[in-house]
Enzyme design. Structure first.
Site, short mmCIF file in Angstrom:
data_model
loop_
_atom_site.label_atom_id
_atom_site.label_comp_id
_atom_site.label_asym_id
_atom_site.label_seq_id
_atom_site.Cartn_x
_atom_site.Cartn_y
_atom_site.Cartn_z
N ASP A 26 -43.28 3.27 24.83
CA ASP A 26 -43.07 3.04 26.26
C ASP A 26 -41.58 3.01 26.60
OD1 ASP A 26 -43.87 2.63 28.88
OD2 ASP A 26 -45.23 0.99 28.38
N ASP A 71 -49.52 5.49 35.23
CA ASP A 71 -50.11 4.16 35.08
C ASP A 71 -51.26 3.94 36.05
OD1 ASP A 71 -48.61 3.18 33.00
OD2 ASP A 71 -47.15 2.13 34.25
#
Length: 694
Positions: free
Chosen positions: A441, A498
């Site tokens: 990430d 997301d």
């Protein structure tokens, strides 16, 4: 004197010419030219006339337009001496290195001690042109801007297409008219970013998804880029891509651009898309095991967030496996004292409170269910509230008083000791446990853009992959904040957004398919109530949107009713039964007569079968559905067409069209000229249509 070279692949020719030892220019790029075409004539045929108010000779639109030539547009290079004084190079041709489908043109400025090389390659199978530029200097210089070799843009084009976006809203298309001057876009946040996907498509007049001519570009670099599309006063057009300007901060003797990927299509935007999809899948991504089927993914993030409990996680794994999951990914919250996002980034030591016996009990349980195990890292980041920051405050990028992002700072990846530390911590976790997947990430933009940061990250990933060659890596940067061919040289999957909102994902995936194949594009079935939009969607819509790409689940399976669980199992079973041929399929965007319908056709490599995903994302303007035309079928071939989920038709669908009753057998010509007439449905419905050559 004119020297010429040509690069060819099916349906495409690129011709370069050097006149009087000056910098090379692309004098032709488009549909294939005959083998016997006189390239000397081609080099001269496009010369512009001169009239009043112009220079006596038009400055060349070369692969690196030079300010020293009185070029009226954006130069391809802006450099300064170490003392900051501007340098105005004037390069002369030195030599050409030719190989199979490859060409390197070398140029030199003797007075300034500079060498410039433009590299070109063309792939005969994927039809992709790859190009990059190198600059070397005898003395240290400062680089403000270096474009990859400059490409011409067609003049029979009225608009250009590029992509912007935001968190949970990536890949939004922008259509901009061509006009005199520059359209310039620049990502200056240290990554390719949600807001600036590094790409441009230039459709010629009348082009659509399925027909017409188009030219497309993608800059394969993860550290921020600049794009320039410029129309000169004389009508010529140029396209430039390079690192974001001024991000190569340190003076040096050598600089190199990222790779610019470019492709011409005479089959609409889909021809460009197929080139990018195939080249990424077959040439760029390095698969630990190319023949292994892509596993159905389960990520626990939206089920538990930071609240990790081994008993609960085991239960989630059991339920996910029963639904068809084949990989379990433990997301953020397993290390340090990570109960929220304010602490522990950078420490990467297991939280003994949550895992008193380590990860082994959970991993054993997951593997006992027949699943693989993956884990989340955010290596480039650090929280001020962490042991690492307390020990090494000098390891951060930027000042200590900088604005935080998600309660975190960025580690300086240019420092060797930082990368050594991160390698050691991640390597220890991978060696101590049976983990073959990393979700990598990147949740904070850089305090200032610096190309060395990206180079350090690339080097760290390369080092980890060399030590753990069977470990796959997913690139995630708050979703789609780092999606580009540069990061995908080192990773095998991207988390596209997301947002698990199926309606938003439908459009995001549709636009991303202009560059990304199914096999690398993660898409998950989210919770009944979407955590990023608050909208509620039926499980059928959520499941089929996820099944259009690399399928996974990211929700709490305990919330599912028995009916929802059964639907999810059925869709997942279909995905598994079809994933192997779809891994090599082309995603072809369809031209829908109804703008409410977002549709695509995934076609097998041998053309013998396909599946159409047709999503209704809004209320149609007319009562009955319009026929949906398919594309790139054999007109003389007969196909058996079946609406896989026809039982999903609501009660307001009261008619009896043929495809509601069963399969039909029609020609490819009918499917391409008339199309498929689907049942009526509410918005937020996905129809799935299978086609098989008879």
């Amino acid at each position: 004197m004119i020297q010429t070279w040509r690069l060819d692949c099916p349906d495409q020719t690129l011709v370069l010419a050097v006149r009087d030892s000056a910098l090379a220019a692309i004098v032709y790029w488009g549909a294939s030219l005959p083998d016997g075409e006189n390239l000397q004539t081609i080099a001269r045929a496009g010369e512009l006339d001169v009239t009043g108010g112009m220079l006596d000779v038009n400055p060349a639109l070369s692969v690196c337009p030079q300010a020293s030539d009185s070029f009226p547009g954006q130069p391809g290079m802006t450099i300064r001496g170490e003392d900051g004084a501007p340098l105005m190079p004037k390069f002369s041709f030195e030599r050409a290195d030719e190989g199979q489908g490859a060409l390197a043109l070398h140029f030199r400025d003797v007075d300034l001690g500079l060498r410039y090389v433009a590299h070109f390659a063309i792939d005969a199978e994927t039809r992709m042109i790859s190009t990059r530029a190198e600059l070397e200097s005898d003395v240290v210089i400062r680089l403000d801007w270096l474009a990859a070799p400059v490409m011409p843009a067609p003049q029979l084009s009225d608009t250009m297409l590029d992509f912007s976006g935001r968190w949970v809203g990536e890949f939004q298309s922008n259509i901009t008219p061509w006009s005199a001057g520059i359209r310039m876009r620049e990502s200056r946040v240290g990554r390719s970013d949600h807001a600036h996907f590094p790409a441009l498509i230039v459709p010629c007049r009348g082009a659509s998804n399925t027909q017409g001519q188009a030219y497309a570009f993608h800059y394969g670099w993860s550290g921020g880029h600049r794009m320039i599309a410029e129309e000169l006063p004389d009508g010529r057009r140029q396209v430039q891509f390079g690192h974001a300007s001024g991000t190569q901060i340190t003076p040096a003797n050598r600089f190199e651009t990222g790779t610019l990927y470019a492709v011409y299509s005479n089959t609409g935007l889909n021809g460009c898309a197929v080139g990018f999809q195939r080249h990424l899948r077959d040439r760029i991504v390095e698969w630990p095991d190319r023949d292994r089927s892509r596993p159905v993914h389960y990520n626990c993030w939206e089920a538990v967030y930071f609240d990790h409990d081994v008993t609960v996680l085991k239960d989630l794994a059991t339920r996910a496996a029963a639904l068809g999951a084949e990989r379990f990914v433990l997301d953020d919250g397993w290390f340090g004292v990570r109960d929220d996002d304010t602490t522990s980034l950078g420490d990467w030591l297991l939280d003994a409170r949550k895992y008193p016996d380590g990860l082994t009990p959970l991993i054993d349980h997951v593997q006992g269910l027949g699943m693989r195990f993956g884990i989340w890292f955010e290596p480039e980041m650090v929280n001020p509230h962490s042991d690492l920051y307390k020990a090494h405050p000098d390891w951060i990028l930027g000042g200590s008083d900088q604005i935080l992002g998600r309660q975190q700072m960025v580690l300086d990846m240019a420092q060797p000791q930082v990368c050594d530390y991160l390698f050691a911590r991640i390597d220890t976790v991978l060696r101590n446990y049976q983990i073959d997947y990393i979700k990598w990430d990147h949740n904070r933009v850089l305090p200032y853009p610096d190309a060395v940061q990206t180079e350090g990250t690339y080097a760290l990933i390369d080092r980890l992959r060399a030590a753990h060659p069977m470990t796959e890596i997913e690139s995630c940067a708050s979703g789609g904040g780092r999606v580009d061919f540069g990061i995908l040289e080192r990773t095998q999957r991207v988390w596209l957004s997301d947002s698990n909102d199926a309606r938003e994902r439908l459009r995001i995936q549709h636009n991303a398919a202009l560059f990304l194949p199914m096999v690398v594009t993660g898409s998950h079935v989210g919770p009944r109530t979407c955590h990023t939009s608050g909208r509620v969607f039926d499980i059928r819509f959520r499941a089929w949107v996820a099944a259009a790409r690399h399928m996974g689940f990211e929700m709490d399976p305990r919330e599912l009713t028995s009916e929802e669980a059964e639907v999810l199992r059925e869709v997942t079973s279909w995905w598994k039964a079809n994933r192997d041929w779809r891994q090599d399929a082309d995603i072809l965007r369809l031209d829908s007569a109804d703008p409410s319908v977002i549709a695509e056709q995934q076609q097998a490599a041998d053309g013998g079968r396909f599946v159409v995903f047709a999503g209704l994302a809004d209320t149609s303007a007319q009562i009955a559905p319009r026929p949906l035309r398919l594309t790139q079928l054999d007109g003389a071939q007969m196909y058996r067409i079946t609406v896989l989920n026809r039982a999903d038709a609501p009660t307001l669908s009261r008619g009896s069209p043929l495809l509601k009753q069963g399969s039909m057998e029609v020609s490819g010509a009918y499917l391409m000229q008339n199309g498929i007439t689907l049942p009526w449905s509410f918005p937020d419905t996905m129809w799935v249509i299978e086609g098989v050559a008879i």
